[in-house]
Design a protein around this motif. Sequence first.
Motif, PDB file in Angstrom:
ATOM      1  N   ALA A 148       1.536   8.407   7.694  1.00  0.00           N
ATOM      2  CA  ALA A 148       0.214   7.832   7.946  1.00  0.00           C
ATOM      3  C   ALA A 148       0.324   6.623   8.871  1.00  0.00           C
ATOM      4  O   ALA A 148      -0.448   6.479   9.832  1.00  0.00           O
ATOM      5  N   ASP A 152       5.463  10.221  -1.760  1.00  0.00           N
ATOM      6  CA  ASP A 152       4.686   9.008  -1.521  1.00  0.00           C
ATOM      7  C   ASP A 152       5.258   8.282  -0.301  1.00  0.00           C
ATOM      8  O   ASP A 152       4.513   7.789   0.552  1.00  0.00           O
ATOM      9  N   THR A 174       0.829  -1.204   0.000  1.00  0.00           N
ATOM     10  CA  THR A 174       0.000   0.000   0.000  1.00  0.00           C
ATOM     11  C   THR A 174       0.867   1.260   0.000  1.00  0.00           C
ATOM     12  O   THR A 174       1.846   1.343   0.739  1.00  0.00           O
ATOM     13  N   THR A 175       0.481   2.218  -0.812  1.00  0.00           N
ATOM     14  CA  THR A 175       1.161   3.511  -0.849  1.00  0.00           C
ATOM     15  C   THR A 175       0.129   4.617  -0.693  1.00  0.00           C
ATOM     16  O   THR A 175      -0.922   4.584  -1.337  1.00  0.00           O
ATOM     17  N   VAL A 176       0.420   5.576   0.168  1.00  0.00           N
ATOM     18  CA  VAL A 176      -0.424   6.765   0.302  1.00  0.00           C
ATOM     19  C   VAL A 176       0.152   7.828  -0.618  1.00  0.00           C
ATOM     20  O   VAL A 176       1.313   8.217  -0.480  1.00  0.00           O
ATOM     21  N   SER A 177      -0.639   8.289  -1.560  1.00  0.00           N
ATOM     22  CA  SER A 177      -0.159   9.233  -2.570  1.00  0.00           C
ATOM     23  C   SER A 177      -1.047  10.472  -2.572  1.00  0.00           C
ATOM     24  O   SER A 177      -2.264  10.372  -2.747  1.00  0.00           O
ATOM     25  N   LEU A 214      -7.849  11.732   4.791  1.00  0.00           N
ATOM     26  CA  LEU A 214      -8.074  10.405   5.366  1.00  0.00           C
ATOM     27  C   LEU A 214      -8.837  10.455   6.688  1.00  0.00           C
ATOM     28  O   LEU A 214      -9.199   9.417   7.236  1.00  0.00           O
ATOM     29  N   THR A 251       3.177   7.886   3.201  1.00  0.00           N
ATOM     30  CA  THR A 251       2.890   6.523   3.653  1.00  0.00           C
ATOM     31  C   THR A 251       3.424   6.282   5.057  1.00  0.00           C
ATOM     32  O   THR A 251       2.712   5.776   5.931  1.00  0.00           O
ATOM     33  N   MET A 275      -3.021  15.043   3.671  1.00  0.00           N
ATOM     34  CA  MET A 275      -3.281  13.626   3.886  1.00  0.00           C
ATOM     35  C   MET A 275      -4.170  13.394   5.114  1.00  0.00           C
ATOM     36  O   MET A 275      -5.141  12.629   5.058  1.00  0.00           O
TER      37      MET A 275
END
Length: 298
Positions: free
Chosen positions: A135, A128, A105-108, A166, A132, A162
């Motif tokens: 987070a 990224d 999983t990557t938070v972008s 989220l 990630t 972010m």
Amino acid sequence: MTLRIVRSVAELRAALSPLRAGRIGFVPTMGALHEGHLSLLRAAGAENDTVVLSIFVNPTQFTQATDLEMYPRTEQDDVALAAGAGAHLVFAPSVDEMYPTGFATTVSVDAAITETLEGAVRGRAHFDGVATVVAKLLLAVLPDRAYFGAKDAQQVVVVRRMVADLGIPVEIIQRPTSREDDGLARSSRNTRLSPEEREIATAVPRALRAAQDAFATGIRDAAALTGAVHDALDVAGLTPEYIALVDPDSLEPVASVARPALLAVAVPVGSVRLIDNVFLTPGIDDRIPLGAIEVSHR
């Protein structure tokens, strides 16, 4: 409370569980602590009941393997410094703990704020990696407040976006850039500068101060303000990677300062990339205090 070191998310959550009746402040770092980090810990201690520090050199935000390899690891010293600055808990996980086998999983965050400035130089993967790991750290700690330094202003913009998107229930606190007596922004990478390079590096805050001086006289034009930075760096023999005047929230370029703006710069000195910035706010004079060191010309 005695300082405790934990290595796993499970240990971290167990340690924090009985402390959640009070406020928890969190300072995420990659270690190699300096006065800037300690000032964040002290701020967290003044505003919260429990202070958590993380030490994790995050491999996913490095775009060059050599930079990752050269990043200083000084955990024993860091823990001693953290204890003196009021930290109660140190979370120092391994890479396998943060990125276990099968991690996919990557938070972008949107390109508008991640592919400019540092993102344009270091690539989209850098932010990224930042988004990630931050987070994951925030979800592991679940703090009331998390503290970041203004030197990494773009990182703060990315983290705030972010967190908002989220719905992570944490307040992101940005604290002023911590500086040496000669104005140089504190950074773990400063230790890699030779004595001569360290002296030359003072041209970076002096260049930003030149723009602040121009701003104080009423100059608002972006070209003139960035030009003042460029000219001061040129005198010191330095070539910037970028000089940009942008909106501090969207990071979009601004042509003139009618409301608060961020003036950001990245400059290689030897093998070290230095980044720094100042906020220009109409009606406020908040210039960088500078020492008396003379800058060597190359």
